[in-house]
Write an enzyme that holds these catalytic residues in place. Structure first.
Site, PDB file in Angstrom:
ATOM      1  N   LYS A 245      -6.474  -9.930 -23.888  1.00  0.00           N
ATOM      2  CA  LYS A 245      -5.158  -9.252 -24.039  1.00  0.00           C
ATOM      3  C   LYS A 245      -4.317 -10.533 -24.230  1.00  0.00           C
ATOM      4  CE  LYS A 245      -2.614  -5.430 -23.644  1.00  0.00           C
ATOM      5  NZ  LYS A 245      -3.111  -4.092 -23.960  1.00  0.00           N
TER       6      LYS A 245
ATOM      7  N   LYS B 272     -10.836  -8.203 -28.156  1.00  0.00           N
ATOM      8  CA  LYS B 272     -10.101  -7.310 -28.789  1.00  0.00           C
ATOM      9  C   LYS B 272      -9.248  -6.697 -27.694  1.00  0.00           C
ATOM     10  CE  LYS B 272      -9.104  -4.648 -32.233  1.00  0.00           C
ATOM     11  NZ  LYS B 272      -7.511  -4.963 -32.059  1.00  0.00           N
TER      12      LYS B 272
ATOM     13  N   ASP C 172       0.918  -3.478 -28.298  1.00  0.00           N
ATOM     14  CA  ASP C 172       1.086  -2.753 -26.939  1.00  0.00           C
ATOM     15  C   ASP C 172       2.554  -2.793 -26.959  1.00  0.00           C
ATOM     16  OD1 ASP C 172      -0.635  -2.449 -24.356  1.00  0.00           O
ATOM     17  OD2 ASP C 172       1.165  -3.468 -23.653  1.00  0.00           O
TER      18      ASP C 172
HETATM   19  P1  NDP Z   1       6.049   1.158 -26.511  1.00  0.00           P
HETATM   20  O1  NDP Z   1       6.600  -0.190 -26.651  1.00  0.00           O
HETATM   21  O2  NDP Z   1       5.952   1.780 -27.648  1.00  0.00           O
HETATM   22  O3  NDP Z   1       6.860   2.080 -25.512  1.00  0.00           O
HETATM   23  C1  NDP Z   1       6.622   1.895 -23.996  1.00  0.00           C
HETATM   24  C2  NDP Z   1       7.547   2.853 -23.431  1.00  0.00           C
HETATM   25  O4  NDP Z   1       7.464   2.838 -22.108  1.00  0.00           O
HETATM   26  C3  NDP Z   1       8.890   2.926 -23.726  1.00  0.00           C
HETATM   27  O5  NDP Z   1       9.775   4.154 -23.680  1.00  0.00           O
HETATM   28  C4  NDP Z   1       9.473   1.895 -22.569  1.00  0.00           C
HETATM   29  O6  NDP Z   1      10.831   2.171 -22.280  1.00  0.00           O
HETATM   30  C5  NDP Z   1       8.595   2.413 -21.412  1.00  0.00           C
HETATM   31  N1  NDP Z   1       8.641   1.371 -20.530  1.00  0.00           N
HETATM   32  C6  NDP Z   1       7.996   0.133 -20.836  1.00  0.00           C
HETATM   33  N2  NDP Z   1       7.969  -0.753 -19.636  1.00  0.00           N
HETATM   34  C7  NDP Z   1       8.656  -0.091 -18.902  1.00  0.00           C
HETATM   35  C8  NDP Z   1       8.956  -0.257 -17.308  1.00  0.00           C
HETATM   36  N3  NDP Z   1       8.597  -1.589 -16.962  1.00  0.00           N
HETATM   37  N4  NDP Z   1       9.479   0.695 -16.850  1.00  0.00           N
HETATM   38  C9  NDP Z   1       9.852   1.994 -17.410  1.00  0.00           C
HETATM   39  N5  NDP Z   1       9.488   2.250 -18.676  1.00  0.00           N
HETATM   40  C10 NDP Z   1       8.932   1.218 -19.471  1.00  0.00           C
HETATM   41  O7  NDP Z   1       4.547   0.842 -25.759  1.00  0.00           O
HETATM   42  P2  NDP Z   1       3.190   1.933 -25.863  1.00  0.00           P
HETATM   43  O8  NDP Z   1       3.767   3.126 -26.219  1.00  0.00           O
HETATM   44  O9  NDP Z   1       2.405   1.078 -27.124  1.00  0.00           O
HETATM   45  O10 NDP Z   1       2.414   1.544 -24.611  1.00  0.00           O
HETATM   46  C11 NDP Z   1       2.818   2.182 -23.329  1.00  0.00           C
HETATM   47  C12 NDP Z   1       1.736   2.290 -22.495  1.00  0.00           C
HETATM   48  O11 NDP Z   1       0.406   2.568 -23.157  1.00  0.00           O
HETATM   49  C13 NDP Z   1       1.207   0.651 -21.891  1.00  0.00           C
HETATM   50  O12 NDP Z   1       1.096   0.603 -20.769  1.00  0.00           O
HETATM   51  C14 NDP Z   1       0.232   0.416 -22.879  1.00  0.00           C
HETATM   52  O13 NDP Z   1      -0.399  -0.910 -22.378  1.00  0.00           O
HETATM   53  C15 NDP Z   1      -0.487   1.412 -22.909  1.00  0.00           C
HETATM   54  N6  NDP Z   1      -1.504   1.463 -24.190  1.00  0.00           N
HETATM   55  C16 NDP Z   1      -0.980   1.422 -25.318  1.00  0.00           C
HETATM   56  C17 NDP Z   1      -1.732   1.630 -26.376  1.00  0.00           C
HETATM   57  C18 NDP Z   1      -1.394   1.467 -27.907  1.00  0.00           C
HETATM   58  O14 NDP Z   1      -2.169   1.730 -28.725  1.00  0.00           O
HETATM   59  N7  NDP Z   1      -0.149   1.212 -28.100  1.00  0.00           N
HETATM   60  C19 NDP Z   1      -3.199   1.613 -26.166  1.00  0.00           C
HETATM   61  C20 NDP Z   1      -3.845   1.889 -25.054  1.00  0.00           C
HETATM   62  C21 NDP Z   1      -2.957   1.536 -23.855  1.00  0.00           C
HETATM   63  P3  NDP Z   1      12.150   1.244 -22.978  1.00  0.00           P
HETATM   64  O15 NDP Z   1      12.163   1.349 -24.412  1.00  0.00           O
HETATM   65  O16 NDP Z   1      13.087   1.543 -22.249  1.00  0.00           O
HETATM   66  O17 NDP Z   1      11.358  -0.181 -22.560  1.00  0.00           O
END
Ligand code: NDP
Length: 446
Positions: A127, A91, A167
């Protein structure tokens, strides 16, 4: 100080995976904190549990060809790393971002194994993802990509085998397209993906779960310092799924979120971020955070996202991506009086940053514990799918809250039992590891 055992495990991982710095970083962080466990339980070394746990059970790499709106053929690379199934079906989410490569998916899969164990729900760790960039693509292009991606992935997953979720770059739209193609190819309607829409088997509160769970976990960190959210200034990086719903919960608890970012830059609004505007820009219009300052004249926008950690705050929640908060940024947070940092993103703090927080007695909530609310609620979605029923928002949220409290208790108890009281990062690694190790031991050498 690490032991000869830890050194030899790390040396083998480095020599086997030389081009995967994020994976090595994630392994090092876990294995170094297992030293006291190995000393107390010599059978772990004898059964080579650590050597086995750092090697994925299966890795699938595949070609993802699709046709863009101009009729051009595009080729991306797809990944699914099925890391460990000792506790249940693999998962973990799918990430769509140009930076995706095998090492990044392996680091995320490795973290996921321990995170999922901490939830105490019956799920293993995995993943996946692709170097496809959904930014700037039309809905039809995203759909064609998702269909091509699933045309290979479907043969490796299943409701009792491997259940992917979202993600970075994978939200409700992408899950819908992936699910539709899986259903068509297998002629079955099962809970094979989580994060589904409510009209076809999704769970209420899954969208909010990671952000809300992060706040429930951080509330416990604050409570242990005799504090709560009332009047706290909070800085959150990112403005995606995790960041938005963490901000929503904090505002409802009396905290003031003053900054958010995306990969282009960050906004500061001293009046408190207007979350309805952020949701419109990011969730509906798929725009840039920069647009916020357009209709909020008192807010400022700064180009480049790294500077967000210089905005003074009581609590910082990195919720964007790996290694976004380094030692220098950590020192600035500490200097500005930050008392708690909890990781919404996976491995957002560099090892130097974590060291700085621990040394400065800043309460630190590690990702694999603090952001486990998303996958925990995905497990609740699987449960509802199996039972063919749907719980209310309140019921799911209450279960999520209970799971996050339980994760906090496990981390704290393990940190105390293994000689690192208050170090929740060590506690999370140890508690998660012990759960997986016990199941692996019982199941023999497989
Ligand atoms: P989203 O795609 O919804 O949002 C990602 C956010 O982070 C956006 O604002 C994006 O900006 C920014 N971002 C992504 N990559 C970069 C980068 N290389 N440098 C700077 N900013 C960046 O993703 P999530 O909110 O779902 O995920 C965010 C984090 O949380 C990740 O690390 C993910 O692995 C983790 N996570 C998510 C879960 C979930 O349920 N969704 C569960 C557990 C962990 P931009 O739009 O400009 O790319």
């Amino acid at each position: 100080m690490s032991s000869a055992f830890v050194d030899s495990v790390l040396a083998a991982v480095i020599s086997r995976n030389p081009a995967e710095p994020e994976f090595i970083q994630a392994v090092r962080e876990v294995v170094e904190s297992l030293d006291p466990v190995i000393r107390k339980k010599p059978e772990i070394a004898r059964l080579k549990i650590v050597e086995r746990i750092v090697e994925p059970e299966r890795q699938v790499l595949f070609r993802v060809p699709w046709v863009d709106d101009k009729g051009e053929i595009q080729i991306n690379r797809g990944f699914r790393v099925q890391f460990n199934s000792a506790l249940g079906p693999y998962k973990g989410g799918l990430r769509l971002h140009p930076s995706v490569n095998l090492g990044i998916i392996k680091f995320l899969g490795f973290e996921q194994v321990f995170k999922n164990a901490l939830t105490t729900t019956p799920i293993g760790g995995g993943k996946g993802g692709s170097d496809f960039d959904p930014k700037g693509k039309s809905d039809n292009e995203v759909m064609r990509f998702c269909q091509s991606f699933m045309s290979e992935l479907f043969r490796h997953i299943g409701p009792d085998t491997d259940v992917p979720a979202g993600d970075i770059g994978v939200g409700g739209r992408e899950i819908g397209y992936l699910y539709g193609q899986y259903k068509k190819l297998t002629n079955s309607f099962t809970g094979v993906l989580t994060g589904k829409g409510l009209s076809y088997g999704g769970s209420l509160a899954r969208t909010e779960a990671t952000g809300y769970g992060l706040v429930y976990f951080t509330s416990r960190m604050l409570r242990d310092r005799g504090a709560d959210w009332q009047g706290k200034r909070v800085v959150i990086s990112g403005s995606g799924n995790v960041a938005i719903y963490a901000a929503e919960k904090i505002q409802s608890l009396g905290g003031k979120v003053v900054a958010l970012s995306d990969s282009g830059g960050y906004i500061v609004d001293e009046e408190g971020i207007d979350l309805a505007a952020v949701k419109r820009i990011k969730e509906v219009e798929r725009g840039r955070i920069k647009e916020y300052s357009g209709d909020h004249p008192k807010a400022s926008y700064t180009e480049g996202c790294a500077g967000i950690w210089a905005v003074p705050c009581d609590v910082a929640l990195p919720c964007a991506t790996q290694n976004e908060l380094d030692g220098k940024a950590a020192a600035i947070l500490v200097k500005n009086g930050c008392i708690a940092v909890a990781e919404g993103a996976n491995m957002p703090s560099t090892p130097e940053a974590v060291e700085c927080f621990l040394a400065s007695k800043v309460s630190f909530g590690p990702a694999k514990a603090a952001n486990a609310g998303g996958v925990a609620t995905s497990a609740l979605e699987m449960c509802q799918n199996s039972m063919r029923l749907a719980w209310t928002f309140e019921e799911v949220d209450a279960r999520l809250h209970g799971i996050m409290d339980n994760i906090y208790d496990q981390c704290r108890a393990a940190s105390e039992a293994y000689g690192a009281p208050g170090n929740l990062a060590a506690g999370a690694n140890i508690a998660g590891f012990l759960r997986v190790a016990e199941a692996m031991t019982a199941q023999g050498v497989v």
